[in-house]
Design an enzyme around this catalytic site. Sequence first.
Site, short mmCIF file in Angstrom:
data_model
loop_
_atom_site.label_atom_id
_atom_site.label_comp_id
_atom_site.label_asym_id
_atom_site.label_seq_id
_atom_site.Cartn_x
_atom_site.Cartn_y
_atom_site.Cartn_z
N ASP A 1 0.81 -1.22 0.00
CA ASP A 1 0.00 0.00 0.00
C ASP A 1 0.84 1.27 0.00
O ASP A 1 0.35 2.35 -0.29
CB ASP A 1 -0.85 0.04 1.28
C1 GLC Z 1 -0.66 2.50 5.85
C2 GLC Z 1 0.10 1.31 6.36
C3 GLC Z 1 -0.19 0.08 5.58
C4 GLC Z 1 -1.67 -0.11 5.46
C5 GLC Z 1 -2.38 1.17 4.98
C6 GLC Z 1 -3.88 0.95 5.02
O1 GLC Z 1 -0.26 2.80 4.57
O2 GLC Z 1 1.49 1.53 6.35
O3 GLC Z 1 0.39 -1.03 6.22
O4 GLC Z 1 -1.92 -1.15 4.57
O5 GLC Z 1 -2.03 2.24 5.79
O6 GLC Z 1 -4.62 2.03 4.69
C1 GLC Z 2 -1.63 -3.83 5.37
C2 GLC Z 2 -2.85 -3.88 4.50
C3 GLC Z 2 -2.63 -4.78 3.30
C4 GLC Z 2 -1.36 -4.42 2.61
C5 GLC Z 2 -0.19 -4.41 3.56
C6 GLC Z 2 1.09 -3.93 2.92
O1 GLC Z 2 -1.47 -5.05 6.02
O2 GLC Z 2 -3.98 -4.32 5.22
O3 GLC Z 2 -3.71 -4.68 2.41
O4 GLC Z 2 -1.15 -5.34 1.58
O5 GLC Z 2 -0.47 -3.54 4.64
O6 GLC Z 2 1.09 -2.57 2.65
#
Ligand code: GLC
Ligand code: GLC
Length: 814
Positions: A487
């Site tokens: 993400d």
């Molecule tokens: C932030 C976190 C990530 C998560 C995302 C969800 O980017 O670092 O882990 O998946 O928020 O919105």
């Molecule tokens: C968080 C989010 C997931 C994402 C991950 C890596 O765990 O829930 O959707 O893939 O972060 O950013």
Amino acid sequence: MQFGYFDDERREYVITRPDTPLPWINYLGCEEYFGIISHTAGGYSFFRDARLRRLTRYRYNNAPLDLGGRYLYLRDDRSGQTWSPSWMPARSALSQFTCRHGLGYTTIASTFDNIHVETTYFVPLGETLEIWRCRMTNQRAEPADLSLFSSIEFCLWDAWDDATNFQRNFSTGEVEIEDGVIYHKTEYRERRNHFAYFACSAPIEGFDTQREAFLGAYRGWDAPLAVERGSLSNSVAHGWQPIGAHHVRLSLAPGETREVIFVLGYHENPKDQKFDPPGSQTLNKRTVKPVIARYLDSHQVQQALDDLRAYWDGLLRIQQARTPNLHVDRMVNIWNPYQCMATFNISRSASLYESGIGRGLGFRDSNQDLLGFVHMVPERARQRILDLAATQLPSGGAYHQYQPLTKRGNNDIGSNFNDDPHWLILAVAAYIKETGDWSILDEAVPYDNLPGSETPLYEHLQRAVQYTLDRLGPHGLPLIGRADWNDCLNLNCFSDTPGQSFQTTTNKDGKVAESIFIAGLFVLSTQELAALAERTGRLEDAARYRAESARMRELIYQYGWDGEWFLRAYDDFGNKVGSQECQEGKIFIEPQGFCVLAGVGLENGYAQRALDSVARWLATPHGIVLQQPAYSRYYLHLGEISSYPPGYKENAGIFCHNNPWVMIAETRVGNGARAMEYYLRINPSNREAISEVHRCEPYVYAQMIAGKDAPTHGEAKNSWLTGTAAWNYVAITQWILGVRPELDGLRIDPCIPPEWEGFTFRRIFRGAEYVIEVRNPRHVSKGVTAVRVDGKVWQGNLLPILPPGVHTIEVELG
Ligand code: GLC
Ligand code: GLC
């Protein structure tokens, strides 16, 4: 250092001192009514949606961290001494404390001045209520006169509104009290047809429903005035903060035990039968009263607890391993599937790190969570697949999230995470492999929940593939969109405005940045879809998806290989991400794990080299970090990944979710020793001995462990709600122990440490029980040389679908 121990027999983690490094929580409920409960009785409850139907109030990031919960108080009415039997909130000087977190229940027991109190909290199956069964024993030589007080603080339903909209909410709170039952009915007068209730099995001396009356002005939960005084004031809440508190007096002879049951529940009335008598403003309690009466009965409560145990017996029996390693057995047989149930139910919405008001169910997350859950309750997995698919967009893309209460896509979080739709293919494939239920492919499912837009589910999967084919970049690789699995790799974001969301900001047209991770995922999902197409007679489709898969694989070799490992991406300038050429972020874990998992690089040696690079550059004693070197500063063109300090979260943290991809990849190249080594590094039970470093619960995985660049290397955060649960379960059961459902049967293909003599695995699969005995006389990692099914020689290692009953499977490696 440990703060408790595993009681494997009872399937409990027993916390033996209240001052754990962080609150260690458990989940109550597994269907519609849920709660989180910490080892000191902190936490809250909700019906289905942690934001929209919150029953009890909880303040996040409080000081102390975990405050507010299901608190009982005791008062010795002779001496006036008061205490919290769950330690919090009074932090009483208990002479003994244990908290047993079990499967769907938590029991907190303590002793104070020779009064032993043991409270079990759980949600009965099929009900929308929770029980607190409190047993008090007088261990003194003389009689004890005690007062027992219950307490909860109601949330005015929408937890976000509850935490912000005080100008309204301080005036709306309403309750009713009847026969000692406290009913919370805020907003029932207008559009709600649901209410909460809090009941007690013993005759009560008094109650309180206004917080200030109970706590006293300027006081907190640690020292309520009413408890100190020894009496409640029968306050009726009009606005402000409605609570529920009961007062029960008990005289216990020496050695005597008494039980008091509290029931906290959620109830709905038909919209046209809200009031009784009709036309009044009084709650219609006709249908709730029998429910309350039932669970204030000790035998019913015991029965419900036994039923819950039996339910988990049944779920866990589906997959049981006995191996030479205790940590493997404990996680496979008990805690990992248990965590998979929680992630399936709660997604990323409610934990100590997820406030319940932020995230709904993620499209990508829920599809992956299903991989570790589908064997337990396949009917629910089926429904989830159909719900998720119904939020898919006509383009084949997906909303990133949906709200569980409405099952509608959530626009706030946006879409265009270009990996999203492919996870649906993996989920559907896993479901069919587990169940053999091909009918799911024919289910009519709408797009974006629009009536009239229905197509068979199969077409949804086709559109998922097409979505990527319509979005290829300059090298023919998939465009990354807003982000892919990571993400925080926001290659089109370019945000320089403080506070702007990295998840929804896009300042580029997105026509350049490509993801090698999505390419690997595409190779896998198209193979899976081809297999589904072939088995359902769609031979042309099958050929086409195979060709697409092969083409993408070639493109990865051509443009996605950096010499010693797979590249991560191309950025918006067409520059490499995750390459030797980069100053920072030279090598990333995701494409190494996922490409190899998908079979990319097996035939040309790239797989082995990529995995050796992971071992060399990314592996640490606490797990495998996400990339190296960590980003030392914020890079506009990379986005959120570089917003984190080095070693945390996506910026070179040990993101446990993708460690199992590497484990699976290692099994694909046959390195069982390394697969197990990586598995054990993040296995929570194996880390129990360093609880003071790890800090999170030793019975469940955390999303992240701080990486080697972090000053707190080895410290975990974000326990419970993470794709780590499903993927580790898949890695250990299907790839390391190698018992893997396939479309046509059960594949047995272990890849284990060579020193293992063997192991046994019991698997209930499509109605039959396979008792699999694996022997490893020549001490290899991998390679099945002989199989016997019920004593008869069987060719190959794909077991047939056997008739119901118990079958003995003998497997020899060599
Ligand atoms: C932030 C976190 C990530 C998560 C995302 C969800 O980017 O670092 O882990 O998946 O928020 O919105
Ligand atoms: C968080 C989010 C997931 C994402 C991950 C890596 O765990 O829930 O959707 O893939 O972060 O950013």
